[in-house]
Scaffold this motif. Sequence first.
Motif, PDB file in Angstrom:
ATOM      1  N   ARG A 141      -1.060   4.302   1.354  1.00  0.00           N
ATOM      2  CA  ARG A 141      -1.266   4.382   2.801  1.00  0.00           C
ATOM      3  C   ARG A 141      -0.480   5.508   3.443  1.00  0.00           C
ATOM      4  O   ARG A 141      -0.752   5.908   4.562  1.00  0.00           O
ATOM      5  CB  ARG A 141      -0.895   3.039   3.422  1.00  0.00           C
ATOM      6  N   GLY A 184       0.782  -1.229   0.000  1.00  0.00           N
ATOM      7  CA  GLY A 184       0.000   0.000   0.000  1.00  0.00           C
ATOM      8  C   GLY A 184       0.813   1.277   0.000  1.00  0.00           C
ATOM      9  O   GLY A 184       0.247   2.365   0.043  1.00  0.00           O
ATOM     10  N   GLU A 229      -2.210  -5.592   2.187  1.00  0.00           N
ATOM     11  CA  GLU A 229      -3.260  -5.625   1.166  1.00  0.00           C
ATOM     12  C   GLU A 229      -3.754  -7.036   0.903  1.00  0.00           C
ATOM     13  O   GLU A 229      -4.912  -7.268   0.623  1.00  0.00           O
ATOM     14  CB  GLU A 229      -2.749  -5.016  -0.150  1.00  0.00           C
ATOM     15  N   LYS A 231      -8.446  -0.308  -0.008  1.00  0.00           N
ATOM     16  CA  LYS A 231      -8.589  -0.532  -1.451  1.00  0.00           C
ATOM     17  C   LYS A 231      -7.211  -0.700  -2.084  1.00  0.00           C
ATOM     18  O   LYS A 231      -6.192  -0.375  -1.476  1.00  0.00           O
ATOM     19  CB  LYS A 231      -9.286   0.672  -2.092  1.00  0.00           C
ATOM     20  N   ALA A 232      -7.190  -1.166  -3.325  1.00  0.00           N
ATOM     21  CA  ALA A 232      -5.921  -1.384  -4.014  1.00  0.00           C
ATOM     22  C   ALA A 232      -5.153  -0.064  -4.155  1.00  0.00           C
ATOM     23  O   ALA A 232      -5.747   0.992  -4.364  1.00  0.00           O
ATOM     24  CB  ALA A 232      -6.169  -1.992  -5.389  1.00  0.00           C
ATOM     25  N   THR A 233      -3.841  -0.166  -4.038  1.00  0.00           N
ATOM     26  CA  THR A 233      -2.964   0.996  -4.159  1.00  0.00           C
ATOM     27  C   THR A 233      -2.981   1.541  -5.582  1.00  0.00           C
ATOM     28  O   THR A 233      -2.975   0.774  -6.542  1.00  0.00           O
ATOM     29  CB  THR A 233      -1.520   0.559  -3.865  1.00  0.00           C
ATOM     30  N   PHE A 278       7.214   3.262   6.698  1.00  0.00           N
ATOM     31  CA  PHE A 278       7.073   1.894   7.210  1.00  0.00           C
ATOM     32  C   PHE A 278       8.120   0.969   6.608  1.00  0.00           C
ATOM     33  O   PHE A 278       8.244   0.874   5.387  1.00  0.00           O
ATOM     34  CB  PHE A 278       5.686   1.341   6.875  1.00  0.00           C
ATOM     35  N   TRP A 282      -4.803   4.291   6.468  1.00  0.00           N
ATOM     36  CA  TRP A 282      -4.637   2.876   6.184  1.00  0.00           C
ATOM     37  C   TRP A 282      -5.719   2.369   5.224  1.00  0.00           C
ATOM     38  O   TRP A 282      -6.652   1.697   5.610  1.00  0.00           O
ATOM     39  CB  TRP A 282      -4.610   2.072   7.483  1.00  0.00           C
TER      40      TRP A 282
END
Lengths: 476, 476
Positions: free
Chosen positions: A157, A37, B101, A148-150, B73, A145
């Motif tokens: 994110r 993400g 994901e 859904k798909a990146t 991250f 956060w």
Amino acid sequence: MDKDEQALKQTKSGDFSEWYNEVVQRAGLADYAPVAGCMVILPQGYALWEAVKSWFDTRIKKQGVKNVYFPLFIPERLLKKEAEHFTGFVPEVAFIQETGEGGEKEKYALRPSSETIITEEFAKRIRSWRDLPLKYNQWCNIVRWETKATKLFLRTREFLWQEGHTLYETQKEAEKEVWDILHLYKELMETQLAIPVVGGKKTKKETFAGAEYTTSLEALMPSGRALQMGTSHYLGTNFSKPFAVRFVDRNEKEAIPHQNSWGISTRLLGAVVMVHGDDKGMVLPPAIAPTQLVIVPIIFEQSKAAVLKAAKELETRLQKQFRVVLDDRDQYSSGWKFNQWELEGVPLRIEIGPKDLEKNQVVVVRRDTGKKAALSLKDLETHIAGLLTVIQKSLFEKAKIWQDEHTVVAKTVEDIKQAIEKLSWAKVNWCGGECETKLEPLAADIRVLPEGEHATGSCVLCGKKATTVALVGKAY
Amino acid sequence: MDKDEQALKQTKSGDFSEWYNEVVQRAGLADYAPVAGCMVILPQGYALWEAVKSWFDTRIKKQGVKNVYFPLFIPERLLKKEAEHFTGFVPEVAFIQETGEGGEKEKYALRPSSETIITEEFAKRIRSWRDLPLKYNQWCNIVRWETKATKLFLRTREFLWQEGHTLYETQKEAEKEVWDILHLYKELMETQLAIPVVGGKKTKKETFAGAEYTTSLEALMPSGRALQMGTSHYLGTNFSKPFAVRFVDRNEKEAIPHQNSWGISTRLLGAVVMVHGDDKGMVLPPAIAPTQLVIVPIIFEQSKAAVLKAAKELETRLQKQFRVVLDDRDQYSSGWKFNQWELEGVPLRIEIGPKDLEKNQVVVVRRDTGKKAALSLKDLETHIAGLLTVIQKSLFEKAKIWQDEHTVVAKTVEDIKQAIEKLSWAKVNWCGGECETKLEPLAADIRVLPEGEHATGSCVLCGKKATTVALVGKAY
């Protein structure tokens, strides 16, 4: 990498989404990160962000906005102080549970937006009307956060943004700023990114969690989906009240200040790719292009030294006025270089070869149209400056024509449906009421109530008297 | 706020630590955040950080460094790939446990430093020696979950920094850069922050987790404690090996690139306060001062209009060359304004009153010395520019003299002990061996092995042959 490897595998008119991903990565703008993400913003992408930052930062500083930096961590108890804000954000907030200095366990949110922690500080920093207006801004990372798909730049994110947070004595001053900032954003988008946008209020349903109202700028992407490009919120006293921000006003009475917040993010870079990119890759608006022109010497063995010398001199000369790169790398052919710089989207390519030397000229090629012209070395700066201005304008105009062609006046729900099928958004009369939900079956909603437009007649959704014009479309 | 409230409660020679906290907060540099261990960087502090950023960013860009942005991250599995790095950092790493994901649970570190995630990307971006050197830098926030008490700017759980990450074909090139960057940092600290620093290698014990060696710049604070001001690491192939970063070299053979990383942080701002601040508050070096001069009109009722007009004209005139504020606020007395601007540390105050108008002059007061002088309006820019240069130099020289006086050549452990008691650091001969641990009872350690200094004689700690000079002191 040979020429065939250089070409894009996707086309803009084919799978738009795959084309977008390919351009973003191949043009060196961003990459998928080894963490779900998230994205890596690569040098070309970051340089664009720096151009956006620099333009906007200079202008807000002139208006008295001061840059600051607040913690990434927001204690859950603070986030909860404004109930709507908390409820609105909590589904996408990442928390860490950590031990505080005193040994106590506390839950910290990774900031999804900083209204709460900044308002907490505001309470300490104002006492009197003399301390107002108070205008803070920060450039920082934000964590939401997403499940859904990146989508690189559009939905990750973590992303980068700017968030302005301001306090005023009166509602009138605060509301004036809400629109002034919206107009400044519009100027940025239209004059720098060359993307036409429509500004106005959002409906109640689409209002920022905790705001009195939200204004927004929307742009229609070639996919037929609208992209929210920036927002400016009037928060009223919704945060200042629960956070006990008070001041002594000019009449020596205790008063509550009026508050705004406003932001734009790295999402803008995605819009630049989608609107201007083509089947050869990225197309950069000259105003924000990290490199505005690339000089490619055309090398033949017998004239190599003379051509390289002339190219080097040209670089030195043009650097005084433009952002220039001389690509004199030996290991690549001219053809390979042409493709590579087209992929990256550099607005102008200057070719200089032995024949050009003889004629005291260079060949200049526009990235946006592919048009070639031989230009005399005399007054070259004037011609280049002119060309860059023309390209900047022309990118905007092309996008504006496309957007106008895809803005359909709809009189019925069926009209709206057809508009959306034709990758358009629909301009409708609307009553301002609850009937907005009737758009759900179309997977569309009201993107914005365009500023300065007035409705006549009846609501396209429920038939009641229309009070406003609304722009309806699918959203990213 | 009246005058008595304006005065600092602490003195620099009294409780140094409390004085520091008071200056940082009262001068509007930073504040404690409503989240344990974190700080809010306020406008004055952030403007100083911007000055540092702008100076350094311009210079590294000229050297071909490209700015990027990597995720906050870092998956734990990546952080673990370089074993020493992981072991070194893990005690202070904050983790979040989140759902990826794909639905998998993964533990993500909030970056304590980005070597791992950046090296992972490097592996994707180089194939051949033609892709080298590769030079990335990012300006970002860093999280280290400190358990010791917070100290604004010096020790907080989140801070801002710059981290450079570079890859080279050869060890020689990489090592050259390690020192070039160290020297660039030194130039920043000495010419901009006016703080003398000592640069050199760190001992093995103090080496960055995962590096072959670490170089560092250290400054002695008036508390007698050394502050690490910046570091530049040669990582060798310690990261590129486990992350499988490979390239085809000029001989068509597979090779492993050599890597560096280097950083400076908002901690530098704490050093500026400690070194230059005094009992009246902050003292800003002109080179980085957000405001270099403040104009305070001296108001008497009968001459008010003329004085304000002259002050306004002066502001317009001086703004062309300097960072100027005109403080023409009605609600504060001149005395209050003097105190306030002294608290904030503005290098020069310009007073203009009715008598000055008559004489075509202004009164200029230096913040660092309090010295007053009447200066003719003619050639005022030249005089002011001269004064700002003098102040900048004089701040550095004063700090250098203090540091030299507090650098004691120690021949025995007892000498070191005495030096530390006198708020000094000790210069010693050292063997380079395990005897370093003998300093533990003094709560001191070897801060740095000063570059370019050579030892003769025997090690002050164990009597073996000395191989290097070492600077021993207490650290922050």
